[in-house]
Design an enzyme around this catalytic site. Sequence first.
Site, short mmCIF file in Angstrom:
data_model
loop_
_atom_site.label_atom_id
_atom_site.label_comp_id
_atom_site.label_asym_id
_atom_site.label_seq_id
_atom_site.Cartn_x
_atom_site.Cartn_y
_atom_site.Cartn_z
N SER A 147 0.86 -1.19 0.00
CA SER A 147 0.00 0.00 0.00
C SER A 147 0.89 1.23 0.00
O SER A 147 2.04 1.19 0.47
CB SER A 147 -0.89 0.01 1.25
OG SER A 147 -1.53 1.27 1.43
N TYR A 160 -1.04 -1.20 10.35
CA TYR A 160 -1.22 -1.34 8.91
C TYR A 160 0.03 -0.88 8.16
O TYR A 160 0.57 -1.60 7.31
CB TYR A 160 -2.44 -0.54 8.45
CG TYR A 160 -2.83 -0.78 7.02
CD1 TYR A 160 -3.46 -1.97 6.64
CD2 TYR A 160 -2.57 0.17 6.03
CE1 TYR A 160 -3.83 -2.19 5.31
CE2 TYR A 160 -2.94 -0.05 4.71
CZ TYR A 160 -3.55 -1.23 4.36
OH TYR A 160 -3.91 -1.46 3.05
#
Length: 254
Positions: A147, A160
């Site tokens: 990401s 994350y």
Amino acid sequence: MITSLFDLTGRVALVTGGNKGLGKAMARGLAEAGADVIIASRHEDQLREAIQEITAGTGRRGAYHVADVGKREDLLRLARFALDTFGHVDILINNAGMNIPQPIDAITDDVWDRMLAVNLTSAMVLSRELVPQMKARRWGRIVHISSILGQVSKEKRNAYSATKAALMGLARASAIDLGPYNITVNCIAPGPFLTDMPMSLLSEAEKQAFAQRTALGRWAEPRELVGPVLLLCSEAGSYITGQTLFVDGGWLAR
């Protein structure tokens, strides 16, 4: 013909989180390019419907396996199922992931452990289990879906961002290990894509802010990740390894 560079006829691809969103779009693209496809997630009803849509009109074989990628025993069973069903796996897309935002001083052990297991450990375990047969055939493609939040971050994205950054490091190291066997390992780092995860976590103001920050002024559709994944999974990307390809509409350019 230049199109032969992207031809995956005879290849077998395993895509985790292939029941919806980016995973489903990538699996469909791989099937359209000629690959047989296995998808996995925890939701059998979604898998059953998704594999039919993924293979429809392609003439390719498809299979699904119910697995919780946060559990090592499920990952081992998934790898064995894939090899038993198709005999080999040429392409591994570690796409399954999760995000439970928590500030650094409020992270709970169960959330931290679960996110590491799903987002990071699953990529290691499946790579470890499937690499030996890739090495034996001297061909393989591994792609971790990271990401842009592995490069930058946002409030409450501690776990994350940590896991998504770790995938980039894992890809670099594995690329060195596996290069002599003609196996490439890369990451794709998507920006704002229209999938369930960001849509459920972000406010309307945050969604608009993400769109406005991109150079293109919009969110991406899942189908727009197909081209990048085909590049990294085919002969077209045979000299690309240890890299992270940011597919973010120019978000990081700002």
